[in-house]
Design a protein around this motif. Structure first.
Motif, PDB file in Angstrom:
ATOM      1  N   GLN A 134       8.384  52.358  14.318  1.00  0.00           N
ATOM      2  CA  GLN A 134       8.171  53.628  13.946  1.00  0.00           C
ATOM      3  C   GLN A 134       6.738  54.243  13.984  1.00  0.00           C
ATOM      4  O   GLN A 134       5.998  54.147  12.952  1.00  0.00           O
ATOM      5  N   ARG A 156      14.396  48.177  14.163  1.00  0.00           N
ATOM      6  CA  ARG A 156      14.424  49.449  13.499  1.00  0.00           C
ATOM      7  C   ARG A 156      13.952  50.369  14.158  1.00  0.00           C
ATOM      8  O   ARG A 156      12.607  50.497  14.122  1.00  0.00           O
ATOM      9  N   LEU A 159      17.971  55.128  12.595  1.00  0.00           N
ATOM     10  CA  LEU A 159      17.730  56.231  11.491  1.00  0.00           C
ATOM     11  C   LEU A 159      16.968  57.400  11.990  1.00  0.00           C
ATOM     12  O   LEU A 159      16.557  57.461  13.172  1.00  0.00           O
ATOM     13  N   LYS A 205      14.787  60.288  10.583  1.00  0.00           N
ATOM     14  CA  LYS A 205      14.059  60.940   9.573  1.00  0.00           C
ATOM     15  C   LYS A 205      14.050  62.771   9.742  1.00  0.00           C
ATOM     16  O   LYS A 205      13.558  63.031  10.613  1.00  0.00           O
ATOM     17  N   THR A 235      14.339  49.384   0.690  1.00  0.00           N
ATOM     18  CA  THR A 235      13.546  50.420   1.809  1.00  0.00           C
ATOM     19  C   THR A 235      12.571  51.511   1.022  1.00  0.00           C
ATOM     20  O   THR A 235      11.672  51.678   1.070  1.00  0.00           O
ATOM     21  N   TYR A 262       9.505  54.912  -3.485  1.00  0.00           N
ATOM     22  CA  TYR A 262       9.306  56.067  -2.764  1.00  0.00           C
ATOM     23  C   TYR A 262      10.221  57.319  -3.048  1.00  0.00           C
ATOM     24  O   TYR A 262      10.341  58.353  -2.371  1.00  0.00           O
ATOM     25  N   GLU A 317      12.808  45.068   2.620  1.00  0.00           N
ATOM     26  CA  GLU A 317      12.141  46.170   3.587  1.00  0.00           C
ATOM     27  C   GLU A 317      11.195  47.128   2.576  1.00  0.00           C
ATOM     28  O   GLU A 317      11.470  47.625   1.557  1.00  0.00           O
ATOM     29  N   CYS A 364       6.883  47.552   2.333  1.00  0.00           N
ATOM     30  CA  CYS A 364       5.329  46.727   2.280  1.00  0.00           C
ATOM     31  C   CYS A 364       5.435  45.307   2.426  1.00  0.00           C
ATOM     32  O   CYS A 364       4.666  44.493   1.574  1.00  0.00           O
ATOM     33  N   GLY A 399       7.474  46.786   9.219  1.00  0.00           N
ATOM     34  CA  GLY A 399       7.032  47.915  10.116  1.00  0.00           C
ATOM     35  C   GLY A 399       5.608  48.143  10.139  1.00  0.00           C
ATOM     36  O   GLY A 399       4.971  47.414  11.257  1.00  0.00           O
ATOM     37  N   SER A 400       5.117  48.715   9.343  1.00  0.00           N
ATOM     38  CA  SER A 400       3.469  49.155   9.483  1.00  0.00           C
ATOM     39  C   SER A 400       2.641  48.175   9.873  1.00  0.00           C
ATOM     40  O   SER A 400       1.741  48.281  10.820  1.00  0.00           O
ATOM     41  N   ARG A 413       2.046  49.852  13.212  1.00  0.00           N
ATOM     42  CA  ARG A 413       1.343  51.408  12.867  1.00  0.00           C
ATOM     43  C   ARG A 413      -0.121  50.632  12.922  1.00  0.00           C
ATOM     44  O   ARG A 413      -0.725  50.763  11.748  1.00  0.00           O
TER      45      ARG A 413
HETATM   46  C1  LRY Z   1       9.825  54.920   2.694  1.00  0.00           C
HETATM   47  C2  LRY Z   1      10.338  55.006   4.357  1.00  0.00           C
HETATM   48  O1  LRY Z   1      10.467  56.339   4.667  1.00  0.00           O
HETATM   49  N1  LRY Z   1      10.524  54.072   5.029  1.00  0.00           N
HETATM   50  C3  LRY Z   1      10.773  54.075   6.372  1.00  0.00           C
HETATM   51  C4  LRY Z   1      12.113  53.725   6.845  1.00  0.00           C
HETATM   52  O2  LRY Z   1      12.544  53.507   7.779  1.00  0.00           O
HETATM   53  C5  LRY Z   1       9.520  53.572   7.317  1.00  0.00           C
HETATM   54  O3  LRY Z   1       8.608  54.650   7.434  1.00  0.00           O
HETATM   55  C6  LRY Z   1       8.955  52.178   6.873  1.00  0.00           C
HETATM   56  O4  LRY Z   1       7.906  52.027   7.794  1.00  0.00           O
HETATM   57  C7  LRY Z   1       9.852  50.860   6.824  1.00  0.00           C
HETATM   58  O5  LRY Z   1      10.517  51.118   5.896  1.00  0.00           O
HETATM   59  C8  LRY Z   1       9.138  49.723   6.996  1.00  0.00           C
HETATM   60  O6  LRY Z   1       8.518  49.562   5.827  1.00  0.00           O
HETATM   61  P1  LRY Z   1       6.886  49.214   6.043  1.00  0.00           P
HETATM   62  O7  LRY Z   1       6.159  50.108   7.163  1.00  0.00           O
HETATM   63  O8  LRY Z   1       6.131  49.275   4.414  1.00  0.00           O
HETATM   64  O9  LRY Z   1       6.977  47.679   6.684  1.00  0.00           O
END
Ligand code: LRY
Length: 236
Positions: free
Chosen positions: A26, A55, A76, A78, A157, A161, A188, A190, A211-212, A216
């Motif tokens: 993402q 994802r 998903l 958003k 997740t 948040y 999921e 952090c 994810g990040s 990212r």
């Molecule tokens: C809170 C929210 O909207 N979380 C989203 C859910 O899809 C994504 O922005 C996150 O990147 C994902 O959950 C993975 O988490 P992390 O990027 O911390 O590894």
């Protein structure tokens, strides 16, 4: 074994992901990585590195990734709504678009907050589309309700948040508490270093989403920047 969506095939799909690493592709919204070819490239690179699943946010990106791989996809959508803080897959139309685009699992915000469509209706529509429902939870009561409503998987997740400062560490306590309710727990949020993923598995997670830390670069760069700034500040 969850069976609300057809028993064996759902069970098989989930089991094929056992101990799986899922990479969330993402990009930062509107950033230089926020294009379909780059999301597809992130996805294929993650699979080449050993991820078992992906994802992916938005129906067009799910469709683009589905055209490039048969790997399991958690989809998903958003949205930033005026009338609700719920962002993840708030509408029935989102469920239908993700299903049509080729998602295997559909993730939705399972928090108990004001929302346009009740969670039990979202789960019902996910199942009607022949898909697995993943409940993105913030606290254990979200998970309890989601399982009562028929969701097959619960994820940590949204821990941290729903208000206050954003978290920087995975919520292992929530993962442990979820594991007492169901084996189908997704860690999921952090998971930024391999030792976080290992700790999440030890806490009872069946799947780990990263994810990040993988997709990212803006975030990863800012983590380095912040630590370096702190170090310089400390020595000034
Ligand atoms: C809170 C929210 O909207 N979380 C989203 C859910 O899809 C994504 O922005 C996150 O990147 C994902 O959950 C993975 O988490 P992390 O990027 O911390 O590894």
């Amino acid at each position: 074994m969850p069976s609300s969506n057809g028993g064996t095939s759902v069970a098989n799909s989930i089991q094929s992901l056992d101990n799986g690493l899922i990479v969330s592709c993402q990009p930062v919204t509107g950033g230089p990585m926020d294009t379909a070819p780059i999301v597809v490239a992130f996805a294929l690179a993650a699979l080449a590195g050993g991820a078992q699943g992906l994802r992916i946010e938005s129906a067009p990106y799910v469709k683009a990734v589905r055209a490039a791989t048969d790997a399991p996809i958690i989809g998903l959508v958003k949205r930033d709504l005026d009338a609700s803080p719920v962002r993840i897959t708030p509408w029935i139309e989102d469920v239908e678009a993700l299903a049509a685009a080729g998602a295997d699992v559909i993730a939705y915000d399972a928090t108990q907050r004001a929302r346009p469509v009740p969670t039990n209706e979202l789960v019902r529509r996910i199942h009607a589309a022949g898909k697995i429902a993943m409940a993105d939870c913030s606290v254990i009561s979200d998970a309890r309700q989601a399982l009562d409503e028929g969701a097959e998987m619960v994820g940590s997740t949204l821990s941290g948040y729903t208000g206050g400062p954003e978290p920087t560490e995975p919520d292992l306590d929530l993962i442990r508490a979820m594991r007492a309710l169901t084996p189908y727990v997704v860690a999921e949020g952090c998971i930024r270093q391999p030792h976080h993923a290992r700790a999440a598995l030890k806490a009872g997670a069946r799947l780990v989403v990263v994810g990040s830390a993988i997709t990212r670069p803006e975030h990863v760069t800012s983590w380095f920047r912040a630590d370096m700034d702190e170090a310089v500040g400390a020595h000034a």
